[in-house]
Design an enzyme around this catalytic site. Structure first.
Site, PDB file in Angstrom:
ATOM      1  N   LYS A 183     -15.900  30.070 -15.235  1.00 42.86           N
ATOM      2  CA  LYS A 183     -15.028  29.511 -14.200  1.00 42.86           C
ATOM      3  C   LYS A 183     -15.808  28.481 -13.390  1.00 42.86           C
ATOM      4  O   LYS A 183     -16.766  28.817 -12.694  1.00 42.86           O
ATOM      5  CB  LYS A 183     -14.518  30.598 -13.248  1.00 42.86           C
ATOM      6  CG  LYS A 183     -13.401  30.062 -12.317  1.00 42.86           C
ATOM      7  CD  LYS A 183     -13.173  30.911 -11.110  1.00 42.86           C
ATOM      8  CE  LYS A 183     -14.066  30.541  -9.959  1.00 42.86           C
ATOM      9  NZ  LYS A 183     -13.771  29.213  -9.356  1.00 42.86           N
ATOM     10  N   GLU A 257     -27.672  34.363  -8.416  1.00 42.34           N
ATOM     11  CA  GLU A 257     -28.535  33.324  -7.836  1.00 42.34           C
ATOM     12  C   GLU A 257     -27.777  32.800  -6.626  1.00 42.34           C
ATOM     13  O   GLU A 257     -26.770  32.120  -6.753  1.00 42.34           O
ATOM     14  CB  GLU A 257     -28.816  32.226  -8.865  1.00 42.34           C
ATOM     15  CG  GLU A 257     -29.995  31.340  -8.493  1.00 42.34           C
ATOM     16  CD  GLU A 257     -29.573  30.079  -7.787  1.00 42.34           C
ATOM     17  OE1 GLU A 257     -29.662  30.059  -6.528  1.00 42.34           O
ATOM     18  OE2 GLU A 257     -29.154  29.127  -8.451  1.00 42.34           O
ATOM     19  N   CYS A 291     -29.459  25.089  -3.247  1.00 43.22           N
ATOM     20  CA  CYS A 291     -29.749  26.444  -2.765  1.00 43.22           C
ATOM     21  C   CYS A 291     -31.221  26.630  -2.431  1.00 43.22           C
ATOM     22  O   CYS A 291     -31.570  27.419  -1.543  1.00 43.22           O
ATOM     23  CB  CYS A 291     -29.305  27.473  -3.800  1.00 43.22           C
ATOM     24  SG  CYS A 291     -29.912  27.164  -5.464  1.00 43.22           S
ATOM     25  N   GLU A 388     -28.113  29.302   6.289  1.00 45.94           N
ATOM     26  CA  GLU A 388     -28.107  28.229   5.295  1.00 45.94           C
ATOM     27  C   GLU A 388     -27.049  27.202   5.682  1.00 45.94           C
ATOM     28  O   GLU A 388     -25.855  27.504   5.716  1.00 45.94           O
ATOM     29  CB  GLU A 388     -27.815  28.786   3.912  1.00 45.94           C
ATOM     30  CG  GLU A 388     -27.907  27.735   2.817  1.00 45.94           C
ATOM     31  CD  GLU A 388     -27.636  28.294   1.438  1.00 45.94           C
ATOM     32  OE1 GLU A 388     -28.294  27.845   0.489  1.00 45.94           O
ATOM     33  OE2 GLU A 388     -26.763  29.174   1.315  1.00 45.94           O
TER      34      GLU A 388
END
Length: 477
Positions: A183, A257, A291, A388
């Site tokens: 996806k 991850e 990331c 973040e």
């Protein structure tokens, strides 16, 4: 000192071969999805690029069943030497269509064309080349005498590196004999659906790869489907936690991850000009949509003023604008939602007392853009030092001793990456052994290779992707 003025050098958007509509790919064919269609938007202009048919629960079920048939009847039975041929074909086709893929990625994602062209697409091809080489060598890879594939892998990828994350996941899965239902992210599905065309061109057996576009509900359907043997997810920590709860108590394997808040540590003996380039690459590459971005700069007190002066000058020379222009350094933020998050966290930094410096570069009136920003006088308790941001925003903290640098670098719930800048090799090794990060770069940042494993600790996830280590996540050993 003035910067060079460059004439516009835009890449032609016609190269992307945009179609008005795109459809899910199930069982080797493009099919009409029964979900609600979505519109893919160019974040640099806010124009609609194409309408994308999405999957529903029944489509996910059909894709999983197609993958299971291909696994049982064809793919798992195929010798590794034959599987390798398909992966080699895919790699070569990515190379042959590289310019088309790069332009399409930039249109759909907002990243500068030079990044799509020079990094994303070549590295995606490299992952298929590399894993093709493993397909017939698994018996000799140190996983035991007879490593076996897991079955059907459900894979969910993010919007920051759509094609590259696809390659990171599909290449090792196919090399080890698994089949895939993938996806793509809701805002960036187009290169994944062109990759489906490449699978057809490579004559990949039907059902080995299936692409099901959709929003988070389709990801949840994939995660919870009883026919899935392995979930591989790259995305936010919040969603990763939900996935982990969903698969707990089931036999499904899981690789996550997730997010990061990496420390980039600069010592007083570091080559500052080189460090500045690494800092810029670490946080402003791909608009900070990385990331493992070096979003926390830890500078030794004795050099912080000089470093900040050099850094601000260098950032002021970065060109923000049309992502299709080959001179552009900073492209568009991927979505209005992400831009709002960046702005909210930036405002919190000002409210909590950090000193904000923003590049004086002009910002286009249309599109989702955010000028590169550097915060100094940042305290560890501030949100901009803890959360973040996933945007072109750098937080600068200071330290006096190596021990303090380690303590501050590790003062985070994340643990994906870190950087060290110093001329002392012994200090690099000392630091690397103490930093709780999956990847530690020394005198560089954001360097990737298909042969090297990548992954994190703590709230940055678990498992590794890439290299020999990454193969293990797709094998029953």
């Amino acid at each position: 000192m003035s910067t060079w003025e460059y004439a516009p050098a835009p890449e032609s958007r016609e190269i992307a071969g945009l179609k008005p509509t795109y459809r899910p790919f199930i069982g080797g064919e493009f099919v009409d999805g029964t979900g609600e269609p979505l519109k893919s938007v160019n974040p640099a202009t806010e124009e609609v690029l194409a309408e994308v048919g999405t999957a529903s629960a029944s489509d996910v079920d059909a894709a999983v069943k197609a993958a299971r048939r291909a696994y049982d009847k064809t793919w798992r039975r195929m010798p590794g030497t034959e599987r390798a041929k398909y992966l080699f074909r895919i790699a070569r086709l990515i190379q042959e269509r590289s310019r088309e893929l790069a332009v399409l990625e930039t249109l759909d994602n907002g990243k500068p064309i030079k990044e799509s062209r020079d990094a994303d697409v070549p590295t995606a091809a490299a992952h298929f080349f590399y894993h093709a080489g493993w397909a017939d060598k698994l018996d000799y890879a140190g996983f035991g005498p007879d490593p076996q594939p897991l079955g059907v892998a459900g894979q969910i990828i993010p919007w920051n590196f759509p094609l590259l994350m696809l390659a990171w996941k599909i290449a090792p899965a196919l090399a080890t004999g698994n089949t895939v239902v993938l996806k793509p992210a809701e805002t960036t599905p187009l290169t994944a659906l062109v990759f489906a065309e490449i699978c057809q061109q490579a004559d990949l057996p039907p059902g080995v790869v299936n692409i099901v576009p959709g929003a988070g509900d389709i990801g949840a359907e994939l995660v919870n489907h009883a026919g899935i043997d392995k979930i591989a997810f790259t995305g936010s920590t919040e969603v990763g936690k939900l996935i982990q709860r969903s698969v707990a108590g089931t036999p499904k394997r899981l690789t996550l991850e997730l997010g990061g808040k990496a420390a980039n540590v600069v010592f007083d003996d570091a080559p500052l000009d080189q460090a500045v380039e690494g800092i810029v690459n670490g946080i402003f590459y791909n608009q900070g949509h990385v990331c493992c971005a070096g979003s926390r700069l830890l500078a030794q007190e004795s050099v912080v003023d000089e470093l900040l002066e050099k850094l601000r000058y260098r950032v002021s020379t970065l060109r923000l604008g049309d992502p299709l222009d080959k001179n552009t350094d900073i492209g568009a933020i991927n979505s209005a939602e992400q831009l709002a998050k960046i702005r909210e966290l930036t405002e919190s930094g000002v409210a909590e007392g950090a000193e904000q410096w923003t590049s004086p570069c002009p910002v286009p009136e249309r599109g989702f853009f955010f000028a590169p920003t550097v915060f100094s006088n940042v305290e560890q308790s501030m949100r901009i030092a803890r959360e973040e941001i996933f945007g072109p925003v750098l937080s600068v903290l200071t330290f006096r001793t190596p021990a303090e640098a380690v303590a501050k670098a590790n003062n985070t719930p994340y643990g994906l990456s870190a950087g060290i800048w110093t001329e002392k090799g012994s200090r690099i090794l000392w630091m690397a052994n103490r930093l709780r990060a999956g990847v530690v770069w020394a005198n560089t940042f954001n360097r990737f290779d298909p042969t090297a494993p990548f992954g994190g600790y703590q709230e940055s996830g678990f498992g590794r992707e890439g290299g020999r280590t990454g193969l293990e996540g797709y094998l029953d050993v």
